[in-house]
Write an enzyme that holds these catalytic residues in place. Structure first.
Site, short mmCIF file in Angstrom:
data_model
loop_
_atom_site.label_atom_id
_atom_site.label_comp_id
_atom_site.label_asym_id
_atom_site.label_seq_id
_atom_site.Cartn_x
_atom_site.Cartn_y
_atom_site.Cartn_z
N SER A 22 -3.02 -1.41 17.13
CA SER A 22 -2.77 -1.56 15.69
C SER A 22 -1.68 -0.60 15.23
O SER A 22 -0.54 -0.68 15.67
CB SER A 22 -4.07 -1.36 14.92
OG SER A 22 -3.91 -1.63 13.55
N ASP B 34 1.41 -4.07 10.23
CA ASP B 34 1.21 -3.10 11.30
C ASP B 34 1.50 -3.76 12.65
O ASP B 34 1.95 -4.90 12.70
CB ASP B 34 -0.21 -2.54 11.24
CG ASP B 34 -1.27 -3.60 11.49
OD1 ASP B 34 -0.97 -4.79 11.30
OD2 ASP B 34 -2.40 -3.25 11.87
N ASP C 202 -0.16 -5.17 15.08
CA ASP C 202 -0.74 -6.45 15.49
C ASP C 202 -0.83 -7.46 14.35
O ASP C 202 -1.45 -8.51 14.50
CB ASP C 202 -2.10 -6.25 16.14
CG ASP C 202 -3.17 -5.75 15.17
OD1 ASP C 202 -2.85 -4.86 14.35
OD2 ASP C 202 -4.32 -6.22 15.23
N ASP D 56 -2.27 -7.58 11.30
CA ASP D 56 -3.46 -7.90 10.50
C ASP D 56 -3.57 -7.04 9.24
O ASP D 56 -4.48 -7.24 8.44
CB ASP D 56 -4.74 -7.82 11.34
CG ASP D 56 -5.10 -6.40 11.77
OD1 ASP D 56 -4.28 -5.48 11.61
OD2 ASP D 56 -6.23 -6.22 12.29
#
Length: 474
Positions: free
Chosen positions: A99, A239, A241, A243
């Protein structure tokens, strides 16, 4: 390795070795033991752009194959895209991502065919991992995999191109801070599909950790410069990834994630909003929705949403203070049903904010100010040993006197909340909240005050007080 607020995380050098194999094997056994998968079923694997992610993904794929399941390579794509494709195809999935945390760390997020795992699943996988670790086995070899990344991205794109009316963003010039997020190209494509003029900014082939909940001063400087030089109406990003959303207004000033979630709640017409205790205290009075507070972490938000559904509630959604939005109910938008996606997503809140600005004819800064929320700020101390965090929280919770002395140069305690970390309401109306990260050596501080200047001062003082305590500890 340990589970935190969202998935398993640790140093990349450690995870890329035996732990990735152990936890992927444990996950496979959990799927088979619970009947969530049968031998030979597919398991999707996605990843972010970290240098360590391909190696960890390969280890997980080999472990799944050896456990009797069929790994499918979905490549680099946003976590919500992977989760949505898993829901559509009835497949479990793994997302290799750290993340927003530094590049020397990484993690794994686990999804059942029905969606994100919960805390009971985490406990079961952890117990199975201990059993696997005790076994004598050699590292599995690489396996050949089917590739399904393009199909997964196409399904996610179709979901997002139906959220707004055609041409909604025509006339807007929007920057996309691409850095190293796996959402960088998809974000630009979706915005252009709605008629926006898109400026692609700051693309990097090296991984850059961007925390949307505590945007760094360096990132803010970039956003402000781009907004000024490119004459932008907004800048959006995510961010690592994809999400957690990042939205900056026409001046390059980032909007808080909980405000993005609140705007999205109005956009969806939500009736129940589930959000952690760290989200702005003004949310309760900023709409007609019911608000349910939880601990920090998507598993807790999901549990709260499921409880609301079990109580017969409709229009149920959730969001975290980082802006990641989750839906538990179907919502009707533009004559089409937006099906539930109970994992964090950055696209709905980004599009909701831009739609609000476009249809109202107002600048994003004006839209943000119209909610009149208390001014909030947050930051974290990185590379802060978890032992120090634990000692601090134990000290503050030990007695009212300890807490009062710790805050003696900040303010007087009015009341406290211990839902997650320690949230302190001060007698002068300000709020300060101390919370250790669940899976990284970080200590977070959240504050609310009457002005930006007061919030910044309170945040600085709070972080310095934490440093002073750690320095004085044995």
């Amino acid at each position: 390795m340990k589970f935190g607020t969202s998935g398993l995380r640790g140093l990349a050098t450690e995870l890329a070795g035996k732990p990735a194999t152990i936890y992927a094997t444990a996950f496979a056994r959990h799927l088979l033991d619970t009947g969530k998968a049968e031998p030979g079923d597919t398991v999707l694997i996605g990843r972010d752009f970290r240098d360590s992610s391909p190696v960890i993904a390969a280890a997980c794929a080999a472990a799944l194959s050896r456990a009797g399941l069929q790994p499918v390579d979905c490549g680099t794509l946003p976590t919500p895209a992977l989760a949505l494709y898993g829901l559509k195809t009835g497949a479990a999935s793994l997302m290799i991502t750290g993340s927003h945390i530094p590049a020397d760390r990484n993690g794994i997020k686990f999804y059942l065919p029905s969606g994100e795992i919960d805390k009971h699943d985490e406990a079961a996988i952890t117990a199975l991992a201990a059993e696997v670790e005790a076994e004598d086995f050699t590292a599995p070899a690489d396996v050949e995999m089917e590739h399904a990344g393009e199909r997964a991205v196409a399904v996610f794109f179709d979901r997002n191109r139906a959220l707004l009316s055609p041409g909604t963003l025509s006339g807007m010039t929007i920057g996309v801070y691409q850095h190293s997020t796996v959402a960088r190209d998809l974000l630009a494509d979706v915005l252009e599909q709605y008629g926006a003029t898109v400026k692609r900014l700051g693309r990097s082939e090296d991984f850059i950790p961007v925390d949307t909940e505590a945007v760094s001063a360096d990132t803010v400087d970039k956003l402000k410069r781009w907004a000024r030089e490119e004459k932008l109406d907004a800048i959006v990003s995510a961010d690592g990834d994809g999400d957690r959303p990042l939205v900056a207004d026409e001046t390059g000033t980032p909007l808080r994630g909980d405000l993005l979630g609140l705007i999205a709640a109005g956009f969806l017409g939500a009736k129940v909003v589930v959000t952690p205790v760290t989200s702005n205290s003004g949310i309760e009075g900023a709409g007609r929705h019911e608000v349910v507070r939880t601990r920090v972490g998507s598993p807790y938000v999901i549990a709260g949403m499921l409880d609301a559904l079990a109580d017969g509630k409709e229009g149920v959604m959730g969001f975290e203070a980082n802006g990641g939005l989750l839906t538990a109910s179907p919502f009707l938008l533009n004559g089409r049903t937006l099906n539930p996606l109970p994992t964090r997503d950055c696209f709905v809140p980004i599009l909701a904010c831009l739609e609000r600005a476009a249809t109202s004819g107002q600048a994003l800064s004006v839209v943000a100010a119209s909610y009149s929320l208390p001014v909030a700020a947050a930051d974290r101390l990185e590379n802060f040993p978890q032992a120090h965090s634990a000692a601090l929280m134990q000290h503050l919770r030990a007695s009212r006197e300890n807490l009062a002395n710790f805050l003696s140069e900040i303010g007087e305690v009015e009341s406290t909340s211990d839902i997650d970390g320690l949230r302190v309401s001060l007698k002068d109306g300000r709020t300060i909240h101390f919370r250790p990260s669940g899976n990284a050596p970080e200590m977070r501080c959240y504050v609310e005050a009457e002005s930006e200047k007061a919030a910044a001062a309170l945040l600085d003082k709070g972080l310095q007080t934490i440093r002073d305590f750690a320095a004085a500890s044995p």
